[in-house]
Design a protein around this motif. Structure first.
Motif, PDB file in Angstrom:
ATOM      1  N   SER A 267     -62.298  62.529  46.700  1.00 18.31           N
ATOM      2  CA  SER A 267     -62.030  63.543  45.679  1.00 18.31           C
ATOM      3  C   SER A 267     -62.815  63.282  44.390  1.00 18.31           C
ATOM      4  O   SER A 267     -63.293  64.217  43.744  1.00 18.31           O
ATOM      5  CB  SER A 267     -60.531  63.608  45.368  1.00 18.31           C
ATOM      6  OG  SER A 267     -60.042  62.340  44.983  1.00 18.31           O
ATOM      7  N   VAL A 268     -62.977  62.022  44.016  1.00 21.79           N
ATOM      8  CA  VAL A 268     -63.715  61.692  42.792  1.00 21.79           C
ATOM      9  C   VAL A 268     -65.199  62.011  42.973  1.00 21.79           C
ATOM     10  O   VAL A 268     -65.863  62.488  42.039  1.00 21.79           O
ATOM     11  CB  VAL A 268     -63.526  60.212  42.421  1.00 21.79           C
ATOM     12  CG1 VAL A 268     -64.344  59.859  41.181  1.00 21.79           C
ATOM     13  CG2 VAL A 268     -62.047  59.913  42.168  1.00 21.79           C
ATOM     14  N   LEU A 269     -65.733  61.780  44.171  1.00 23.45           N
ATOM     15  CA  LEU A 269     -67.125  62.140  44.456  1.00 23.45           C
ATOM     16  C   LEU A 269     -67.327  63.644  44.313  1.00 23.45           C
ATOM     17  O   LEU A 269     -68.338  64.104  43.754  1.00 23.45           O
ATOM     18  CB  LEU A 269     -67.507  61.691  45.867  1.00 23.45           C
ATOM     19  CG  LEU A 269     -68.908  62.095  46.346  1.00 23.45           C
ATOM     20  CD1 LEU A 269     -69.987  61.484  45.466  1.00 23.45           C
ATOM     21  CD2 LEU A 269     -69.116  61.705  47.811  1.00 23.45           C
ATOM     22  N   LEU A 270     -66.364  64.420  44.796  1.00 26.55           N
ATOM     23  CA  LEU A 270     -66.457  65.884  44.691  1.00 26.55           C
ATOM     24  C   LEU A 270     -66.469  66.333  43.230  1.00 26.55           C
ATOM     25  O   LEU A 270     -67.207  67.255  42.857  1.00 26.55           O
ATOM     26  CB  LEU A 270     -65.289  66.533  45.435  1.00 26.55           C
ATOM     27  CG  LEU A 270     -65.311  66.420  46.960  1.00 26.55           C
ATOM     28  CD1 LEU A 270     -64.016  66.972  47.558  1.00 26.55           C
ATOM     29  CD2 LEU A 270     -66.518  67.159  47.543  1.00 26.55           C
ATOM     30  N   ILE A 271     -65.672  65.680  42.391  1.00 26.91           N
ATOM     31  CA  ILE A 271     -65.651  66.025  40.964  1.00 26.91           C
ATOM     32  C   ILE A 271     -66.981  65.664  40.312  1.00 26.91           C
ATOM     33  O   ILE A 271     -67.487  66.395  39.445  1.00 26.91           O
ATOM     34  CB  ILE A 271     -64.472  65.330  40.264  1.00 26.91           C
ATOM     35  CG1 ILE A 271     -63.145  65.907  40.783  1.00 26.91           C
ATOM     36  CG2 ILE A 271     -64.558  65.498  38.751  1.00 26.91           C
ATOM     37  CD1 ILE A 271     -61.907  65.203  40.277  1.00 26.91           C
ATOM     38  N   ALA A 272     -67.588  64.553  40.735  1.00 25.48           N
ATOM     39  CA  ALA A 272     -68.898  64.164  40.204  1.00 25.48           C
ATOM     40  C   ALA A 272     -69.974  65.178  40.614  1.00 25.48           C
ATOM     41  O   ALA A 272     -70.856  65.519  39.818  1.00 25.48           O
ATOM     42  CB  ALA A 272     -69.274  62.769  40.697  1.00 25.48           C
ATOM     43  N   VAL A 273     -69.895  65.656  41.849  1.00 32.22           N
ATOM     44  CA  VAL A 273     -70.827  66.698  42.317  1.00 32.22           C
ATOM     45  C   VAL A 273     -70.650  67.963  41.472  1.00 32.22           C
ATOM     46  O   VAL A 273     -71.627  68.607  41.065  1.00 32.22           O
ATOM     47  CB  VAL A 273     -70.591  67.011  43.813  1.00 32.22           C
ATOM     48  CG1 VAL A 273     -71.372  68.254  44.237  1.00 32.22           C
ATOM     49  CG2 VAL A 273     -71.002  65.814  44.672  1.00 32.22           C
ATOM     50  N   ALA A 274     -69.398  68.303  41.199  1.00 36.15           N
ATOM     51  CA  ALA A 274     -69.118  69.484  40.373  1.00 36.15           C
ATOM     52  C   ALA A 274     -69.689  69.316  38.969  1.00 36.15           C
ATOM     53  O   ALA A 274     -70.183  70.285  38.370  1.00 36.15           O
ATOM     54  CB  ALA A 274     -67.612  69.724  40.307  1.00 36.15           C
ATOM     55  N   ALA A 275     -69.642  68.095  38.433  1.00 37.44           N
ATOM     56  CA  ALA A 275     -70.200  67.830  37.099  1.00 37.44           C
ATOM     57  C   ALA A 275     -71.702  68.093  37.090  1.00 37.44           C
ATOM     58  O   ALA A 275     -72.249  68.646  36.126  1.00 37.44           O
ATOM     59  CB  ALA A 275     -69.913  66.388  36.686  1.00 37.44           C
ATOM     60  N   PHE A 276     -72.388  67.686  38.163  1.00 40.28           N
ATOM     61  CA  PHE A 276     -73.824  67.955  38.266  1.00 40.28           C
ATOM     62  C   PHE A 276     -74.091  69.464  38.247  1.00 40.28           C
ATOM     63  O   PHE A 276     -75.001  69.946  37.553  1.00 40.28           O
ATOM     64  CB  PHE A 276     -74.394  67.338  39.549  1.00 40.28           C
ATOM     65  CG  PHE A 276     -75.791  67.785  39.863  1.00 40.28           C
ATOM     66  CD1 PHE A 276     -76.880  67.249  39.179  1.00 40.28           C
ATOM     67  CD2 PHE A 276     -76.029  68.761  40.826  1.00 40.28           C
ATOM     68  CE1 PHE A 276     -78.181  67.681  39.457  1.00 40.28           C
ATOM     69  CE2 PHE A 276     -77.314  69.188  41.107  1.00 40.28           C
ATOM     70  CZ  PHE A 276     -78.399  68.649  40.422  1.00 40.28           C
ATOM     71  N   PHE A 277     -73.287  70.209  38.992  1.00 38.28           N
ATOM     72  CA  PHE A 277     -73.502  71.655  39.045  1.00 38.28           C
ATOM     73  C   PHE A 277     -73.065  72.353  37.763  1.00 38.28           C
ATOM     74  O   PHE A 277     -73.490  73.484  37.495  1.00 38.28           O
ATOM     75  CB  PHE A 277     -72.813  72.254  40.269  1.00 38.28           C
ATOM     76  CG  PHE A 277     -73.630  72.103  41.517  1.00 38.28           C
ATOM     77  CD1 PHE A 277     -74.708  72.947  41.762  1.00 38.28           C
ATOM     78  CD2 PHE A 277     -73.361  71.099  42.430  1.00 38.28           C
ATOM     79  CE1 PHE A 277     -75.485  72.804  42.890  1.00 38.28           C
ATOM     80  CE2 PHE A 277     -74.135  70.943  43.569  1.00 38.28           C
ATOM     81  CZ  PHE A 277     -75.204  71.799  43.808  1.00 38.28           C
ATOM     82  N   TYR A 278     -72.232  71.692  36.947  1.00 41.87           N
ATOM     83  CA  TYR A 278     -71.946  72.235  35.618  1.00 41.87           C
ATOM     84  C   TYR A 278     -73.224  72.215  34.772  1.00 41.87           C
ATOM     85  O   TYR A 278     -73.484  73.134  33.989  1.00 41.87           O
ATOM     86  CB  TYR A 278     -70.853  71.418  34.917  1.00 41.87           C
ATOM     87  CG  TYR A 278     -69.528  72.131  34.824  1.00 41.87           C
ATOM     88  CD1 TYR A 278     -69.407  73.326  34.111  1.00 41.87           C
ATOM     89  CD2 TYR A 278     -68.401  71.619  35.450  1.00 41.87           C
ATOM     90  CE1 TYR A 278     -68.190  73.977  34.019  1.00 41.87           C
ATOM     91  CE2 TYR A 278     -67.175  72.270  35.366  1.00 41.87           C
ATOM     92  CZ  TYR A 278     -67.077  73.448  34.653  1.00 41.87           C
ATOM     93  OH  TYR A 278     -65.870  74.101  34.568  1.00 41.87           O
ATOM     94  N   ILE A 279     -74.011  71.153  34.936  1.00 43.53           N
ATOM     95  CA  ILE A 279     -75.293  71.090  34.223  1.00 43.53           C
ATOM     96  C   ILE A 279     -76.188  72.241  34.686  1.00 43.53           C
ATOM     97  O   ILE A 279     -76.784  72.954  33.866  1.00 43.53           O
ATOM     98  CB  ILE A 279     -75.991  69.738  34.480  1.00 43.53           C
ATOM     99  CG1 ILE A 279     -75.161  68.588  33.903  1.00 43.53           C
ATOM    100  CG2 ILE A 279     -77.389  69.736  33.854  1.00 43.53           C
ATOM    101  CD1 ILE A 279     -75.702  67.205  34.236  1.00 43.53           C
ATOM    102  N   VAL A 280     -76.264  72.429  35.999  1.00 40.49           N
ATOM    103  CA  VAL A 280     -77.089  73.520  36.555  1.00 40.49           C
ATOM    104  C   VAL A 280     -76.614  74.875  36.032  1.00 40.49           C
ATOM    105  O   VAL A 280     -77.414  75.698  35.571  1.00 40.49           O
ATOM    106  CB  VAL A 280     -77.042  73.510  38.096  1.00 40.49           C
ATOM    107  CG1 VAL A 280     -77.808  74.705  38.664  1.00 40.49           C
ATOM    108  CG2 VAL A 280     -77.634  72.208  38.641  1.00 40.49           C
TER     109      VAL A 280
END
Length: 394
Positions: A267-280
């Motif tokens: 779940s924490v990895l998924l949130i980190a992926v979401a953070a990257f896409f927030y930048i995008v």
């Protein structure tokens, strides 16, 4: 359970249809009432501050009262919000009164979110299966459809139609809510729990939320003043509605499959992926040179906000103790819709009015990066465990 799933789907749909008129069109409605960007920022900012106070207070009332369930609290909140929203729409009032009433309308509406989540999570906690992501995703589609329809209706008539849409959606919500089952274990929930204790007890959860606060603040600024971005690129209210539709409708697929993703990935990895896409997402919107590019940025809502929201809501149920569930859900709302929205709305409005739209877009890019870095650092503390499945979700 299929019957209860359908009811919860309809609850989320009706709730986000109603919320769209208050949250999605705040700038359009208040400009119609004569407010400037700075005044709109003040209204939304104080609303978020109020939510940071009201959210924990209402949650505490609910968990301590033997007679006050999440369902009853939602009923009371919706009735109060509806009466106030209709009043400022149809009754001529001084600007200061409109601002004060809208602050209550906004903050009370946002305060409903933790209670709506708890209706689902209580059933999950007692062994029932409900797909929260699917229901929340359908709510996003409803928000998107309402946004697009409202944009066209406002161009045809005026922002008064927002109050009419809210009233109709609220009636549907309350009718469905009346038949929804209440699940509440007072023996567990009445144990001591508070926002402060949650922060110190679940440090990883808090820092993930802190990063989410900043990325959410940036997206809030971009969303609240999206009408200015759209018009700067040559669009109108109708296109604004289309842009909101692209943003909200894109949330549905990811939210619907969130439970499956959490069974396969940490779940924490998924949130980190979401953070990257927030930048995008936020950088694409802020740097868009035309309307089609803007729509692409809005569609990235799926892998940023939608993924984070779905995962963090389930995270509370599976990683926090039962007595902390209500306050955990409340902390999500306080940090995002409260603190995050306040930062985005207030600073976004002030910067836009005093330094121009381009400066506001620069501000959004900076705080997006700050939030993403906080999440990346927090996720890194899990080390190799970040890439292992979490058996809690199986």
């Amino acid at each position: 359970m299929k019957h209860i799933q359908m009811k919860y789907n309809l609850l989320q749909i009706a709730f986000w249809m109603a919320s769209c008129t208050i949250l999605g069109y705040i700038a359009v409605f208040l400009k119609y009432k004569g407010l400037s960007n700075t005044e709109i920022g003040i209204v939304s900012g104080i609303s978020c501050l109020m939510n940071m106070i009201l959210g924990p207070y209402l949650s505490t009332m609910c968990v301590k009262s033997a007679s006050l369930s999440s369902r009853k609290m939602l009923t009371l909140l919706f009735i109060c919000v509806g009466l106030m929203f209709v009043s400022i729409t149809f009754i001529p009032l001084p600007k200061i009164i409109i601002m004060l009433v809208y602050i209550l309308v906004y903050s009370l509406n946002v305060s409903c979110v933790p209670f709506l989540s708890m209706l689902c999570m209580d059933l999950i906690r007692t062994g029932s299966y409900l797909n929260f992501g699917l229901s929340r995703g359908l709510g996003s589609v409803a928000y998107a459809s309402t946004a697009m329809l409202s944009g066209f209706l406002i161009d045809l008539f005026n922002p008064v139609v927002l109050s009419i849409i809210y009233s109709l959606s609220s009636v549907v919500f309350l009718v469905i809510l009346f038949t929804f089952p209440t699940v509440k274990d007072k023996g567990v929930i009445n144990e001591k729990s508070s926002i402060v204790s949650i922060i110190f007890k679940y440090k990883l959860f808090f820092f993930l939320l802190l990063g989410f606060t900043f990325t959410f603040a940036a997206s809030t600024a971009l969303s609240t003043y999206l009408i200015d971005i759209v018009k700067n690129l040559g669009g109108n209210n109708s296109f604004y509605g289309i842009a909101i539709f692209f943003m909200a409708a894109s949330e549905m697929p990811i939210m619907a499959i969130t439970p499956r993703l959490m069974k396969r990935f940490n779940s924490v990895l998924l949130i980190a992926v979401a953070a990257f896409f927030y930048i995008v997402r936020n950088y694409t919107i802020a740097l868009a040179g035309n309307l089609p590019i803007l729509l692409i940025g809005m569609a990235c809502q799926s892998l940023s906000y939608a993924l984070t929201t779905g995962v963090i809501t389930y995270y509370v149920t599976y990683h926090l103790e039962e007595k902390d569930h209500m306050m955990g859900q409340t902390l999500i709302a306080v940090m995002t819709s409260g603190l995050g929205s306040m930062i985005g709305n207030v600073l976004g409005g002030v910067i836009s009015d005093h330094y121009g739209l381009s400066s506001m877009l620069m501000f959004a890019r900076i705080i997006t990066l700050v939030g993403a870095i906080i999440i990346f650092v927090a996720a890194a503390t899990k080390g190799k465990a970040l890439f292992k499945k979490d058996n809690r979700y199986n």
